[in-house]
Design a protein around this motif. Structure first.
Motif, PDB file in Angstrom:
ATOM      1  N   CYS A 165       1.242   1.100   5.228  1.00 54.61           N
ATOM      2  CA  CYS A 165       0.984   1.174   6.568  1.00 54.61           C
ATOM      3  C   CYS A 165       1.204   0.171   7.565  1.00 54.61           C
ATOM      4  CB  CYS A 165      -0.417   1.814   6.533  1.00 54.61           C
ATOM      5  SG  CYS A 165      -1.013   2.357   8.570  1.00 54.61           S
ATOM      6  N   CYS A 166       0.748  -0.954   6.891  1.00 54.50           N
ATOM      7  CA  CYS A 166       1.113  -2.086   7.560  1.00 54.50           C
ATOM      8  C   CYS A 166       2.642  -2.593   7.419  1.00 54.50           C
ATOM      9  CB  CYS A 166       0.381  -3.255   6.755  1.00 54.50           C
ATOM     10  SG  CYS A 166      -1.517  -3.449   6.926  1.00 54.50           S
ATOM     11  N   LEU A 167       3.167  -2.220   6.153  1.00 54.99           N
ATOM     12  CA  LEU A 167       4.673  -2.663   6.367  1.00 54.99           C
ATOM     13  C   LEU A 167       5.697  -1.615   7.276  1.00 54.99           C
ATOM     14  CD1 LEU A 167       5.365  -3.252   2.679  1.00 54.99           C
ATOM     15  CD2 LEU A 167       5.235  -4.945   4.372  1.00 54.99           C
ATOM     16  N   CYS A 168       5.154  -0.623   7.658  1.00 53.57           N
ATOM     17  CA  CYS A 168       5.692   0.654   8.615  1.00 53.57           C
ATOM     18  C   CYS A 168       5.462   0.079  10.092  1.00 53.57           C
ATOM     19  CB  CYS A 168       5.086   1.821   8.308  1.00 53.57           C
ATOM     20  SG  CYS A 168       5.513   2.687   6.813  1.00 53.57           S
ATOM     21  N   TYR A 169       4.250  -0.540  10.333  1.00 55.71           N
ATOM     22  CA  TYR A 169       4.150  -1.094  11.478  1.00 55.71           C
ATOM     23  C   TYR A 169       4.427  -2.724  11.890  1.00 55.71           C
ATOM     24  CZ  TYR A 169       2.103   3.198  12.548  1.00 55.71           C
ATOM     25  OH  TYR A 169       1.953   4.799  12.598  1.00 55.71           O
ATOM     26  N   ILE A 204      -9.301   2.584   7.982  1.00 50.58           N
ATOM     27  CA  ILE A 204      -9.839   3.531   6.818  1.00 50.58           C
ATOM     28  C   ILE A 204      -9.711   4.826   7.386  1.00 50.58           C
ATOM     29  CG2 ILE A 204     -11.800   4.379   5.472  1.00 50.58           C
ATOM     30  CD1 ILE A 204     -12.450   1.635   4.756  1.00 50.58           C
ATOM     31  N   LEU A 205     -10.345   5.044   8.459  1.00 55.19           N
ATOM     32  CA  LEU A 205     -10.496   6.576   9.182  1.00 55.19           C
ATOM     33  C   LEU A 205      -9.048   6.986   9.230  1.00 55.19           C
ATOM     34  CD1 LEU A 205     -13.283   6.338  11.734  1.00 55.19           C
ATOM     35  CD2 LEU A 205     -13.258   7.629   9.359  1.00 55.19           C
ATOM     36  N   PHE A 206      -8.139   6.119  10.115  1.00 56.15           N
ATOM     37  CA  PHE A 206      -6.529   6.275  10.259  1.00 56.15           C
ATOM     38  C   PHE A 206      -5.848   6.893   9.066  1.00 56.15           C
ATOM     39  CE2 PHE A 206      -2.195   5.081  10.519  1.00 56.15           C
ATOM     40  CZ  PHE A 206      -1.919   5.863  11.702  1.00 56.15           C
ATOM     41  N   ILE A 207      -5.931   5.923   8.070  1.00 54.99           N
ATOM     42  CA  ILE A 207      -5.340   6.353   6.550  1.00 54.99           C
ATOM     43  C   ILE A 207      -5.710   7.754   6.242  1.00 54.99           C
ATOM     44  CG2 ILE A 207      -4.949   5.602   4.356  1.00 54.99           C
ATOM     45  CD1 ILE A 207      -4.813   2.691   5.594  1.00 54.99           C
ATOM     46  N   ILE A 208      -7.118   7.840   6.017  1.00 60.33           N
ATOM     47  CA  ILE A 208      -7.674   9.283   5.531  1.00 60.33           C
ATOM     48  C   ILE A 208      -7.254  10.098   6.191  1.00 60.33           C
ATOM     49  CG2 ILE A 208      -9.736  10.218   4.990  1.00 60.33           C
ATOM     50  CD1 ILE A 208     -11.038   7.684   4.216  1.00 60.33           C
ATOM     51  N   VAL A 240     -14.107  -3.871   0.152  1.00 54.30           N
ATOM     52  CA  VAL A 240     -14.524  -3.557  -1.237  1.00 54.30           C
ATOM     53  C   VAL A 240     -13.917  -2.273  -1.646  1.00 54.30           C
ATOM     54  CG1 VAL A 240     -16.282  -2.609  -2.875  1.00 54.30           C
ATOM     55  CG2 VAL A 240     -16.946  -4.636  -1.201  1.00 54.30           C
ATOM     56  N   TYR A 241     -13.853  -1.260  -0.782  1.00 51.26           N
ATOM     57  CA  TYR A 241     -13.064  -0.017  -1.070  1.00 51.26           C
ATOM     58  C   TYR A 241     -11.455  -0.172  -1.154  1.00 51.26           C
ATOM     59  CZ  TYR A 241     -16.995   3.109  -1.447  1.00 51.26           C
ATOM     60  OH  TYR A 241     -18.133   3.609  -1.679  1.00 51.26           O
ATOM     61  N   SER A 242     -11.076  -1.447  -0.210  1.00 51.02           N
ATOM     62  CA  SER A 242      -9.581  -1.434  -0.179  1.00 51.02           C
ATOM     63  C   SER A 242      -8.949  -2.379  -1.282  1.00 51.02           C
ATOM     64  CB  SER A 242      -9.316  -2.347   1.402  1.00 51.02           C
ATOM     65  OG  SER A 242      -9.556  -1.415   2.086  1.00 51.02           O
ATOM     66  N   ILE A 243     -10.170  -3.101  -1.813  1.00 46.86           N
ATOM     67  CA  ILE A 243      -9.612  -3.853  -3.070  1.00 46.86           C
ATOM     68  C   ILE A 243      -9.495  -2.995  -4.480  1.00 46.86           C
ATOM     69  CG2 ILE A 243     -10.505  -5.758  -4.672  1.00 46.86           C
ATOM     70  CD1 ILE A 243     -11.335  -7.292  -2.132  1.00 46.86           C
ATOM     71  N   LYS A 244     -10.643  -2.334  -4.450  1.00 47.19           N
ATOM     72  CA  LYS A 244     -11.152  -1.438  -5.836  1.00 47.19           C
ATOM     73  C   LYS A 244     -10.377  -0.136  -6.076  1.00 47.19           C
ATOM     74  CE  LYS A 244     -13.236  -2.101  -8.501  1.00 47.19           C
ATOM     75  NZ  LYS A 244     -12.793  -2.845  -9.797  1.00 47.19           N
ATOM     76  N   SER A 245      -9.646   0.297  -4.697  1.00 41.68           N
ATOM     77  CA  SER A 245      -9.173   1.676  -5.011  1.00 41.68           C
ATOM     78  C   SER A 245      -7.654   1.373  -4.699  1.00 41.68           C
ATOM     79  CB  SER A 245      -9.231   2.498  -3.656  1.00 41.68           C
ATOM     80  OG  SER A 245      -8.514   3.854  -3.908  1.00 41.68           O
ATOM     81  N   LYS A 246      -6.724   1.545  -6.005  1.00 40.28           N
ATOM     82  CA  LYS A 246      -5.252   1.378  -5.929  1.00 40.28           C
ATOM     83  C   LYS A 246      -4.463   2.234  -4.854  1.00 40.28           C
ATOM     84  CE  LYS A 246      -5.149  -0.262 -10.931  1.00 40.28           C
ATOM     85  NZ  LYS A 246      -4.729  -0.347 -12.100  1.00 40.28           N
ATOM     86  N   HIS A 247      -4.797   3.431  -4.895  1.00 44.20           N
ATOM     87  CA  HIS A 247      -4.343   4.247  -4.103  1.00 44.20           C
ATOM     88  C   HIS A 247      -4.193   4.159  -2.717  1.00 44.20           C
ATOM     89  CE1 HIS A 247      -3.504   8.944  -3.171  1.00 44.20           C
ATOM     90  NE2 HIS A 247      -2.368   8.124  -2.358  1.00 44.20           N
ATOM     91  N   PHE A 248      -5.647   3.631  -2.358  1.00 44.51           N
ATOM     92  CA  PHE A 248      -6.033   3.393  -0.964  1.00 44.51           C
ATOM     93  C   PHE A 248      -5.478   1.936  -0.604  1.00 44.51           C
ATOM     94  CE2 PHE A 248      -9.206   2.382   2.426  1.00 44.51           C
ATOM     95  CZ  PHE A 248      -8.978   3.664   3.146  1.00 44.51           C
ATOM     96  N   ARG A 249      -5.593   1.012  -1.494  1.00 45.20           N
ATOM     97  CA  ARG A 249      -4.638  -0.389  -1.156  1.00 45.20           C
ATOM     98  C   ARG A 249      -3.221  -0.100  -0.838  1.00 45.20           C
ATOM     99  NH1 ARG A 249      -6.715  -2.640  -5.178  1.00 45.20           N
ATOM    100  NH2 ARG A 249      -4.710  -2.659  -6.684  1.00 45.20           N
ATOM    101  N   ALA A 250      -2.551   0.670  -1.671  1.00 44.21           N
ATOM    102  CA  ALA A 250      -0.952   1.093  -1.754  1.00 44.21           C
ATOM    103  C   ALA A 250      -0.837   1.513  -0.271  1.00 44.21           C
ATOM    104  CB  ALA A 250      -0.757   1.645  -2.854  1.00 44.21           C
ATOM    105  N   ARG A 251      -1.778   2.321   0.131  1.00 36.05           N
ATOM    106  CA  ARG A 251      -1.655   3.190   1.546  1.00 36.05           C
ATOM    107  C   ARG A 251      -1.692   2.250   2.597  1.00 36.05           C
ATOM    108  NH1 ARG A 251      -0.029   5.139   5.308  1.00 36.05           N
ATOM    109  NH2 ARG A 251       0.092   7.230   5.919  1.00 36.05           N
ATOM    110  N   ILE A 252      -2.772   1.365   2.373  1.00 30.37           N
ATOM    111  CA  ILE A 252      -2.905   0.238   3.400  1.00 30.37           C
ATOM    112  C   ILE A 252      -1.734  -0.566   3.565  1.00 30.37           C
ATOM    113  CG2 ILE A 252      -4.311  -1.706   4.205  1.00 30.37           C
ATOM    114  CD1 ILE A 252      -6.611  -0.269   2.983  1.00 30.37           C
ATOM    115  N   ILE A 253      -1.098  -0.995   2.448  1.00 28.61           N
ATOM    116  CA  ILE A 253       0.068  -1.879   2.567  1.00 28.61           C
ATOM    117  C   ILE A 253       1.319  -1.169   3.010  1.00 28.61           C
ATOM    118  CG2 ILE A 253       1.630  -3.147   0.736  1.00 28.61           C
ATOM    119  CD1 ILE A 253      -0.846  -3.537  -0.864  1.00 28.61           C
TER     120      ILE A 253
END
Length: 312
Positions: free
Chosen positions: A308-312, A49-53, A293-306
């Motif tokens: 980020c994971c695909l890039c790495y 979460i800290l890295f993405i933000i 909870v925040y990753s599931i509920k925030s679409k923008h945040f969830r998309a950014r995590i996905i």
């Protein structure tokens, strides 16, 4: 030397005895597996979460900055309990010196107060975003000052506790109720007059946890009044949906802490297993569940995590 005899001489050896799961010492190694998984998920989740933000400029807005503050607090809280918890379950290391115990309870309580403050700031953020949207942009300029004030509040209010505890003699059977040190648990072990600590601890609970939870409740009362008065049904649901993650975080944080505080102060004869369970929920569930909870509920945040994971 038996556990009972060791506890009777705890004042001379200057140690407390921490508790894992009473009567289940033979399975502590197996119990350590879920605890290790919880720590890994909590630390990795909050670090992500800290890295993405930090790396995504589009997330540099009040809601996500408050979320990063919450993640930092949860990370520190997990790290402060990890040595004694894993020490008990992995190596059966129950002893902790008085100074180490006082240092640990300082960090646990101050970080808990800081997290309570962050949850209050997040409630304020939701209130302004929904009830005063034209002023929402101005919050960004106040975040650093507000965050610093609340960090100082949490540290300064807890700072006297270790020194107050250091004045006491500990000559009873000094077996603590948890696998970490809490103020309300330690003062029960003292042979001296604990009136000052008891009053100060109660004062802290009322003025920090009590007032923060009251202001959070009032914020949501105002939010409900606004959405029910001026918004359509669809807009109302959309606005309230932005509050779901924060409400989950509030319930995960306050419910077990209030329950544990009531048990320690007013229900002395409560089952030890209940106290133990609430103690674990207090400090392990919130850092574990908040990133999920925040990753599931925030679409923008969830998309950014996905992404980020695909890039790495």
């Amino acid at each position: 030397m038996t556990l009972k005899s060791l506890s009777l001489f705890v004042y001379d050896s200057a140690v407390f005895l921490l508790t894992g799961i009473p009567g289940q010492e033979d399975v502590h190694l197996w119990v350590s597996v879920p605890f290790c998984l919880m720590y890994v998920i909590a630390i990795v989740g909050n670090a992500v979460i800290l890295f993405i933000i930090k790396t995504d400029p589009s997330l540099h807005e009040p809601m996500y900055i408050f979320l990063s503050m919450l993640a930092i607090t949860d990370l520190a809280l997990s790290i402060s309990t990890m040595p004694t918890t894993l020490g008990i379950f992995l190596f059966n290391t129950r002893e902790i010196s008085l100074d180490a115990c006082f240092a640990q309870l300082f960090f646990i309580h101050s970080l808990s107060f800081i997290e309570s403050s962050v949850l209050l700031l997040m409630a304020f953020d939701r209130f302004v975003a929904i009830c005063k949207p034209l002023r929402y942009a101005s919050i960004l300029t106040l975040i650093r000052k507000m965050g610093l004030v609340f960090v100082l509040r949490g540290v300064s209010l807890i700072f006297p506790l270790p020194f107050l505890l250091k004045r006491f003699r500990y000559c009873r059977a000094n077996i603590l109720s948890h696998c970490y040190c809490l103020h309300q648990d330690v003062i029960k072990m003292a042979c001296s007059d604990i009136t000052v600590n008891y009053i100060y601890g109660f004062f802290l609970t009322v003025t920090v946890v009590g007032l923060d939870s009251l202001f959070i409740f009032l914020s949501y009362v105002m939010i409900l009044k606004t959405v029910l008065k001026v918004m359509s049904h669809a807009e109302c649901l959309r606005a309230l949906n932005t509050c779901v993650s924060h409400l989950c975080a509030v319930l995960l944080f306050y419910t077990p802490r209030i329950g544990l505080g009531v048990i320690h102060r007013f229900l002395k004869g409560s089952p030890p297993l209940l106290i133990l369970l609430l103690g674990y929920i207090c400090l392990f569930v919130s850092p574990l569940m908040n990133p999920i909870v925040y990753s599931i509920k925030s679409k923008h945040f969830r998309a950014r995590i996905i992404r980020c994971c695909l890039c790495y």
